[in-house]
Design a protein around this motif. Structure first.
Motif, short mmCIF file in Angstrom:
data_model
loop_
_atom_site.label_atom_id
_atom_site.label_comp_id
_atom_site.label_asym_id
_atom_site.label_seq_id
_atom_site.Cartn_x
_atom_site.Cartn_y
_atom_site.Cartn_z
N LEU A 133 0.80 -1.19 -0.06
CA LEU A 133 0.08 -0.14 0.06
C LEU A 133 0.86 1.09 0.07
O LEU A 133 0.45 2.36 -0.61
N GLY A 134 1.92 1.30 0.79
CA GLY A 134 2.87 2.31 0.71
C GLY A 134 3.68 2.53 -0.60
O GLY A 134 3.69 3.63 -0.94
N ILE A 135 3.97 1.48 -1.35
CA ILE A 135 4.46 1.60 -2.44
C ILE A 135 3.41 2.03 -3.68
O ILE A 135 3.79 2.94 -4.39
N TRP A 136 2.14 1.74 -3.64
CA TRP A 136 1.19 2.21 -4.25
C TRP A 136 1.14 3.73 -4.16
O TRP A 136 0.82 4.26 -5.16
N LYS A 137 1.12 4.22 -2.93
CA LYS A 137 1.25 5.60 -2.79
C LYS A 137 2.33 6.47 -3.30
O LYS A 137 2.18 7.38 -3.79
N LEU A 138 3.58 5.73 -3.34
CA LEU A 138 4.86 6.26 -3.72
C LEU A 138 4.55 6.38 -5.51
O LEU A 138 4.87 7.44 -5.91
N ASN A 139 4.00 5.51 -5.79
CA ASN A 139 3.69 5.49 -7.32
C ASN A 139 2.82 6.46 -7.76
O ASN A 139 2.92 7.22 -8.66
N MET A 171 2.29 9.51 -6.25
CA MET A 171 2.79 10.40 -6.08
C MET A 171 3.99 10.84 -7.13
O MET A 171 4.57 11.84 -7.28
N GLY A 172 4.34 9.86 -7.97
CA GLY A 172 5.46 10.07 -9.09
C GLY A 172 6.65 9.82 -8.32
O GLY A 172 7.57 10.37 -9.10
N LEU A 173 6.91 9.22 -7.56
CA LEU A 173 8.17 9.37 -6.76
C LEU A 173 8.96 7.73 -7.36
O LEU A 173 10.09 7.82 -6.86
N LEU A 174 8.26 7.12 -7.88
CA LEU A 174 8.97 5.58 -8.25
C LEU A 174 9.42 5.76 -9.67
O LEU A 174 8.55 6.44 -10.62
N PRO A 175 10.58 5.46 -9.91
CA PRO A 175 10.82 5.49 -11.48
C PRO A 175 10.33 4.52 -12.49
O PRO A 175 11.08 3.67 -12.68
N THR A 176 9.33 4.57 -12.75
CA THR A 176 8.73 3.82 -13.64
C THR A 176 8.58 3.98 -15.11
O THR A 176 7.95 3.36 -15.91
N THR A 177 8.84 5.35 -15.30
CA THR A 177 8.74 5.60 -16.88
C THR A 177 9.99 5.82 -17.21
O THR A 177 11.19 5.67 -16.63
N ARG A 178 10.04 5.52 -18.68
CA ARG A 178 11.45 5.71 -19.65
C ARG A 178 12.07 7.06 -19.13
O ARG A 178 13.18 7.41 -19.16
N SER A 179 11.51 8.16 -19.18
CA SER A 179 11.91 9.35 -18.75
C SER A 179 12.87 9.67 -17.32
O SER A 179 13.77 10.29 -17.35
N ASP A 180 12.55 8.52 -16.58
CA ASP A 180 13.06 8.51 -15.15
C ASP A 180 14.48 7.87 -15.26
O ASP A 180 15.21 8.27 -14.41
#
Length: 192
Positions: A157-163, A165-174
């Protein structure tokens, strides 16, 4: 004369407080509860005396057997193991309501969403040591595994919230820092 004048000037509640109403006699159709005899010994019925005698003669409670204790300990251990999952709906609602922007409240929510499950996983043995015995060790291991799984769900649930908020590097631009520049197949030259 002055006392009579003061008494007549005082409110009605003062007079009723100083002179309470007479005590009404007890309704004898309602028996006293067992163990609480009435203040009037003549009002005690024969049935009440029998009930009091039965209570006094009742055998003391026998001690539980080791199997019963192990069963009870395992039930209590399951209650502890399922405890983290009971708070997840409220935590999820709070995280959803705090929004996805970087604010102090949402950052504190994410911090607590990570801190509590990690501390719970690290303290798994301490949480269940009071329930563990030699005869129920295999059942307690199952309970511990369920407890760790519940803590991992809380961590998710905490990881979901980080995602969110845009704090997880999940896109190519990251990951642009690790991208290599492409070699062009052709070059264009300005002509005059």
């Amino acid at each position: 004369m002055s006392e009579l004048k003061i008494a007549s000037e005082s409110p009605k509640w003062v007079a009723s407080l100083n002179n309470p109403p007479a005590h009404r006699s007890k309704n004898t159709s309602i028996p006293d509860p067992p163990g609480f005899p009435s203040s009037q010994p003549s009002a005690v019925s024969a049935k009440q005396k029998k009930d009091a005698a039965k209570i006094e003669k009742a055998a003391p409670r026998k001690a539980p057997t080791p199997d019963e204790m192990d069963t009870l300990k395992v039930k209590k251990a399951w209650e502890v193991a399922l405890g983290p999952i009971k708070g997840l709906p409220m935590t999820g609602i709070m995280m959803y309501m705090s929004g996805n922007s970087l604010q102090i409240f949402s950052i504190m929510m994410v911090f607590m969403a990570f801190k509590n499950p990690i501390m719970g996983i690290l303290a798994t043995n301490q949480a269940f040591e009071r329930f563990e015995s030699d005869s129920n060790r295999s059942k307690i291991i199952q309970v511990k595994l369920a407890y760790v799984a519940m803590q991992l769900v809380a961590l998710a649930l905490g990881i979901w919230k980080l995602n969110q908020m845009g704090l997880l590097p999940t896109t190519r631009s990251d990951w642009l820092a690790w991208e290599t520049q492409r070699e062009p197949l052709e070059h264009a030259v300005f002509a005059l």
